[in-house]
Design a protein around this motif. Structure first.
Motif, mmCIF file in Angstrom:
data_model
loop_
_atom_site.group_PDB
_atom_site.id
_atom_site.type_symbol
_atom_site.label_atom_id
_atom_site.label_comp_id
_atom_site.label_asym_id
_atom_site.label_seq_id
_atom_site.Cartn_x
_atom_site.Cartn_y
_atom_site.Cartn_z
ATOM 1 N N ASP A 2 0.812 -1.216 0.000
ATOM 2 C CA ASP A 2 0.000 0.000 0.000
ATOM 3 C C ASP A 2 0.848 1.269 0.000
ATOM 4 O O ASP A 2 0.656 2.163 -0.833
ATOM 5 N N ILE A 3 1.772 1.379 0.941
ATOM 6 C CA ILE A 3 2.448 2.659 1.186
ATOM 7 C C ILE A 3 3.948 2.462 1.370
ATOM 8 O O ILE A 3 4.390 1.534 2.051
ATOM 9 N N PHE A 32 -2.561 -1.088 6.982
ATOM 10 C CA PHE A 32 -1.830 -0.854 5.752
ATOM 11 C C PHE A 32 -0.646 -1.817 5.657
ATOM 12 O O PHE A 32 -0.001 -2.134 6.665
ATOM 13 N N TYR A 34 3.076 -1.796 4.400
ATOM 14 C CA TYR A 34 3.930 -0.622 4.202
ATOM 15 C C TYR A 34 5.400 -0.966 4.353
ATOM 16 O O TYR A 34 5.778 -2.043 4.831
ATOM 17 N N VAL A 87 1.405 4.034 -3.088
ATOM 18 C CA VAL A 87 1.433 5.445 -2.724
ATOM 19 C C VAL A 87 2.737 5.701 -1.979
ATOM 20 O O VAL A 87 3.108 4.945 -1.077
ATOM 21 N N ILE A 89 4.834 8.352 0.329
ATOM 22 C CA ILE A 89 4.655 9.497 1.215
ATOM 23 C C ILE A 89 6.026 9.925 1.725
ATOM 24 O O ILE A 89 6.828 9.093 2.157
ATOM 25 N N TYR A 106 -3.358 9.103 2.010
ATOM 26 C CA TYR A 106 -3.520 7.890 1.202
ATOM 27 C C TYR A 106 -4.914 7.838 0.582
ATOM 28 O O TYR A 106 -5.069 7.507 -0.599
ATOM 29 N N ARG A 107 -5.921 8.198 1.368
ATOM 30 C CA ARG A 107 -7.300 8.175 0.859
ATOM 31 C C ARG A 107 -7.478 9.165 -0.287
ATOM 32 O O ARG A 107 -8.141 8.858 -1.292
ATOM 33 N N LYS A 110 -5.981 7.655 -3.419
ATOM 34 C CA LYS A 110 -6.686 6.476 -3.908
ATOM 35 C C LYS A 110 -8.134 6.762 -4.307
ATOM 36 O O LYS A 110 -8.617 6.272 -5.333
ATOM 37 N N ALA A 159 2.182 13.293 -0.501
ATOM 38 C CA ALA A 159 1.831 11.951 -0.960
ATOM 39 C C ALA A 159 1.808 11.948 -2.481
ATOM 40 O O ALA A 159 1.352 12.907 -3.112
ATOM 41 N N ARG A 161 1.232 9.404 -6.108
ATOM 42 C CA ARG A 161 0.975 8.140 -6.791
ATOM 43 C C ARG A 161 2.325 7.585 -7.251
ATOM 44 O O ARG A 161 3.204 8.325 -7.657
#
Length: 316
Positions: A2-3, A32, A34, A87, A89, A106-107, A110, A159, A161
């Motif tokens: 995810d991250i 998450f 990560y 994503v 960050i 993150y939201r 996404k 953040a 993409r």
């Protein structure tokens, strides 16, 4: 995954354990997957030793250590290259950026389909005269020149993409202008989120007044390279041609005026006695030099190995 959290750092040994524990707590509570990539930018304290000890506790921590201090842009570029999360960050290591902001960032990437979400430290705890006022002037200038309506371009909490950070190159001191670089690469969905700014808990700031001067010069560089990097003749050639024609026209007018007055038996001033004639010659010569510079730049650009690198968004 995810991250990926990329943390560039320089002499931040005191804050790293607390920062890593805080990030892990936020990620775990939000379920998450990560990784954290800490890039030690040639610290001369025990920052790398702290990272090594944290690695024993957190398996999803990765560390990269530079042999010397290269700067924040280099640290971010290396972190972006190593990142594997959907994503990415970025945040500073001094605990002034809050990991609690990560879920919402993150939201927004996404669910709201942003390419970049930049933090805005609307309420700051920095000194008024040395940081807040210069920062406001700096950001206003960047907004005007770049057309990107961000209030805090230099905020470390952002953040991205994943394909954004894989499509740009951050060099020199260009970390301040990643949104500008991304926009030039075709990523135009740039958002902003008000984030918490926390007072520095450990150590001292690594930045001084020179960053505002350097920041303005870097802005001019990134704007110029983006517009004329692949076509230098359009800038130097146009300017050189204009100056050559202007200087030539002034010199021709002075010579023509002298000949006309001489033909009509009027009193005239020798051309070589007029300062304007020498100014016209200098302008014409500089115009030729600029045109030549554009021609050479065009040859260099055409022989560059990355001239025909284009970013492809989709393919069937």
């Amino acid at each position: 995954m995810d991250i990926t959290v990329v943390v560039p750092l320089y002499n931040e040994e005191e804050s790293l354990p607390e920062l890593m524990e805080w990030i892990d707590r936020v990620m775990t509570s939000n379920h998450f997957t990560y990784e954290v990539i800490m890039v030690d930018d040639g610290s001369n304290d025990n920052s790398w030793g702290v990272i090594e000890s944290l690695k024993q506790k957190y398996s999803n921590l990765r560390g990269i250590k530079f042999r010397r201090n290269y700067g924040k842009s280099a640290a971010l570029q290396v972190g972006f290259t190593a990142a594997t999360g959907d994503v990415v960050i970025t945040m500073d290591a001094d605990l002034q950026d809050s990991p609690d902001e990560i879920p919402e960032l993150y939201r927004m990437i996404k669910e709201e389909d942003f390419d970049i979400v930049s933090g805005w430290k609307k309420k700051r705890y920095d000194p008024l005269l040395t940081k807040r006022i210069p920062s406001k002037l700096y950001n206003a200038t960047v907004r005007m020149v770049s057309g990107i309506k961000l209030h805090d371009m230099n905020c470390g909490l952002k953040a991205y993409r994943s394909n954004v950070v894989k499509s740009i190159e951050v060099y020199g001191e260009m970390h301040r202008y990643i949104p500008v670089l991304a926009k030039q690469a075709g990523f135009r969905r740039i958002g902003e989120k008000v984030v918490q700014h926390r007072e520095r808990k450990y150590g001292t700031s690594k930045f001084g007044w020179t960053r505002f001067i350097n920041g303005f010069l870097d802005l001019m560089s990134v704007i110029f390279v983006s517009k004329f990097g692949k076509k230098p003749m359009h800038f130097f050639g146009s300017l050189g041609t204009l100056m050559f024609l202007t200087g030539g026209a002034i010199a021709a007018w002075l010579i023509g005026s002298k000949l006309w007055a001489q033909y009509h038996h009027l009193k005239y001033r020798p051309v070589t006695d007029q300062p304007l004639f020498y100014i016209a010659l200098v302008v014409a010569i500089v115009g030729v030099q600029l045109f030549t510079a554009g021609f050479i730049g065009e040859l260099v650009s055409r022989s560059s190995s990355d001239r025909n690198v284009y970013l492809i968004e989709k393919e069937l």
